[in-house]
Design a protein around this motif. Structure first.
Motif, mmCIF file in Angstrom:
data_model
loop_
_atom_site.group_PDB
_atom_site.id
_atom_site.type_symbol
_atom_site.label_atom_id
_atom_site.label_comp_id
_atom_site.label_asym_id
_atom_site.label_seq_id
_atom_site.Cartn_x
_atom_site.Cartn_y
_atom_site.Cartn_z
ATOM 1 N N VAL A 119 0.836 -1.204 0.000
ATOM 2 C CA VAL A 119 0.000 0.000 0.000
ATOM 3 C C VAL A 119 0.870 1.253 0.000
ATOM 4 O O VAL A 119 0.631 2.198 -0.765
ATOM 5 C CB VAL A 119 -0.966 -0.006 1.199
ATOM 6 N N GLY A 120 1.890 1.274 0.833
ATOM 7 C CA GLY A 120 2.782 2.429 0.884
ATOM 8 C C GLY A 120 3.504 2.660 -0.426
ATOM 9 O O GLY A 120 3.690 3.806 -0.852
ATOM 10 N N ALA A 121 3.902 1.570 -1.090
ATOM 11 C CA ALA A 121 4.606 1.697 -2.367
ATOM 12 C C ALA A 121 3.708 2.302 -3.433
ATOM 13 O O ALA A 121 4.149 3.116 -4.253
ATOM 14 C CB ALA A 121 5.120 0.333 -2.817
ATOM 15 N N CYS A 122 2.440 1.922 -3.421
ATOM 16 C CA CYS A 122 1.505 2.472 -4.402
ATOM 17 C C CYS A 122 1.185 3.931 -4.089
ATOM 18 O O CYS A 122 1.149 4.779 -4.981
ATOM 19 C CB CYS A 122 0.235 1.632 -4.444
ATOM 20 N N LYS A 123 0.963 4.242 -2.823
ATOM 21 C CA LYS A 123 0.663 5.625 -2.439
ATOM 22 C C LYS A 123 1.806 6.569 -2.795
ATOM 23 O O LYS A 123 1.578 7.712 -3.199
ATOM 24 C CB LYS A 123 0.377 5.705 -0.937
ATOM 25 N N SER A 124 3.040 6.095 -2.652
ATOM 26 C CA SER A 124 4.203 6.947 -2.900
ATOM 27 C C SER A 124 4.526 7.086 -4.383
ATOM 28 O O SER A 124 5.347 7.932 -4.756
ATOM 29 C CB SER A 124 5.423 6.381 -2.173
ATOM 30 N N GLY A 125 3.915 6.244 -5.218
ATOM 31 C CA GLY A 125 4.203 6.295 -6.641
ATOM 32 C C GLY A 125 5.332 5.383 -7.076
ATOM 33 O O GLY A 125 5.728 5.401 -8.244
ATOM 34 N N THR A 126 5.852 4.572 -6.162
ATOM 35 C CA THR A 126 6.894 3.616 -6.523
ATOM 36 C C THR A 126 6.369 2.606 -7.537
ATOM 37 O O THR A 126 7.095 2.158 -8.423
ATOM 38 C CB THR A 126 7.410 2.884 -5.270
ATOM 39 N N VAL A 127 5.095 2.232 -7.382
ATOM 40 C CA VAL A 127 4.429 1.367 -8.358
ATOM 41 C C VAL A 127 3.151 2.060 -8.814
ATOM 42 O O VAL A 127 2.621 2.938 -8.127
ATOM 43 C CB VAL A 127 4.110 -0.031 -7.775
ATOM 44 N N ASP A 128 2.649 1.647 -9.981
ATOM 45 C CA ASP A 128 1.447 2.268 -10.544
ATOM 46 C C ASP A 128 0.169 1.634 -10.020
ATOM 47 O O ASP A 128 -0.863 2.306 -9.908
ATOM 48 C CB ASP A 128 1.459 2.149 -12.070
#
Length: 266
Positions: free
Chosen positions: A98-107
């Motif tokens: 969830v954090g990776a998606c929120k930060s834009g690391t993943v789409d």
């Protein structure tokens, strides 16, 4: 919390009992202006998708082929084909998704993720594409029997960190149920510990049990109906969400989603 998060949470009640017209309308007609993420993805030629392996049959890395495979993998490949891009997989611990998606690391995220109010506060979820159960699993020769999750008191139980199963048992522990809860980042290690006797039981999605029953002597002793499963992306990416939903809805209508279910669940 923004207005889309509130709307998504309100719609979860409807999603839990079926896919209503109201949900499809919400998913297909976002109210915010496009963020341009979809255009960025198509310009770069690939979409970055967060997942967490192994969680068979939804996602795993095939060491022989050198490819990611599974139900979610095939579904995302359908989305990539629709967008005319390739997929770059970002494999990480489940509780980091969830954090990776929120930060834009993943789409976007594809990791057999249930729809929950807590996740809807953070990210937008797609039209649900499958619904399974949660199960308490023991070894084939275990004599453990329970009538509800509270009966796991006094026993060591494994869960994958950050899953709904983790949240449910953690809530019981917080409220005083004496469960010896063990959290794992990798489900294969968790099942190894179950077989070795380190754990009395594990709590997982039912399709995961079916896969590991092909390797170990295991049995289900308790079933809990689970929320539906969806893909996730950011609320500021309504253009991407609309494309994801288009593919899923088309897959429902043309039978390709049924074909994936048959392929991976038999």
């Amino acid at each position: 919390m923004d207005k889309n998060a509130v709307a998504a949470i309100a719609l979860i009640v409807g999603v839990l009992v079926g896919f209503g017209v109201g949900w499809v309308a919400f998913a297909g007609t976002p109210t915010e202006q496009p963020s341009g993420l979809l255009a960025q993805i198509q310009a770069r030629g690939y979409i970055i998708v967060g997942t967490s392996t192994p969680w068979l049959p939804f996602e795993y890395y095939n060491e022989t082929s050198g490819q990611y495979e599974g139900f979610d993998i095939d579904l995302v490949n359908m989305i990539a084909d629709y967008l005319n891009v390739t997929v770059h997989w970002s494999d990480m611990d489940f509780d980091a998704l969830v954090g990776a998606c929120k930060s834009g690391t993943v789409d976007m995220l594809a990791a057999a993720m249930f729809v929950t109010p807590e996740r809807a506060e953070e990210l937008a979820f797609s039209v649900p594409y499958i619904r399974t159960n949660e199960v308490v699993v023991v070894t084939g020769n275990s004599t453990l029997a329970i009538e509800d999750l509270e009966d796991l008191a006094g026993h060591s139980v494994g869960v994958q960190t950050g899953t709904v199963e983790d949240e449910e048992l953690s809530a019981l522990v917080k409220n005083g149920t004496n469960i010896d809860l063990h959290r794992y980042q990798k489900v294969d290690i968790m099942f190894q510990d179950l077989i070795a006797g380190t754990l009395d039981a594990v709590y997982v999605d039912e399709p995961v049990l079916v896969v590991y029953q092909k390797v170990y002597s295991l049995k289900n002793i308790f079933t809990v109906p689970a929320p539906p499963t969806a893909l996730y992306c950011r609320y500021d990416s309504p253009d991407l969400l609309k494309a994801i939903n288009t593919v899923i809805l088309n897959a429902y209508s043309d039978g390709s989603l049924d074909a994936l279910v048959e392929k991976w669940f038999g």
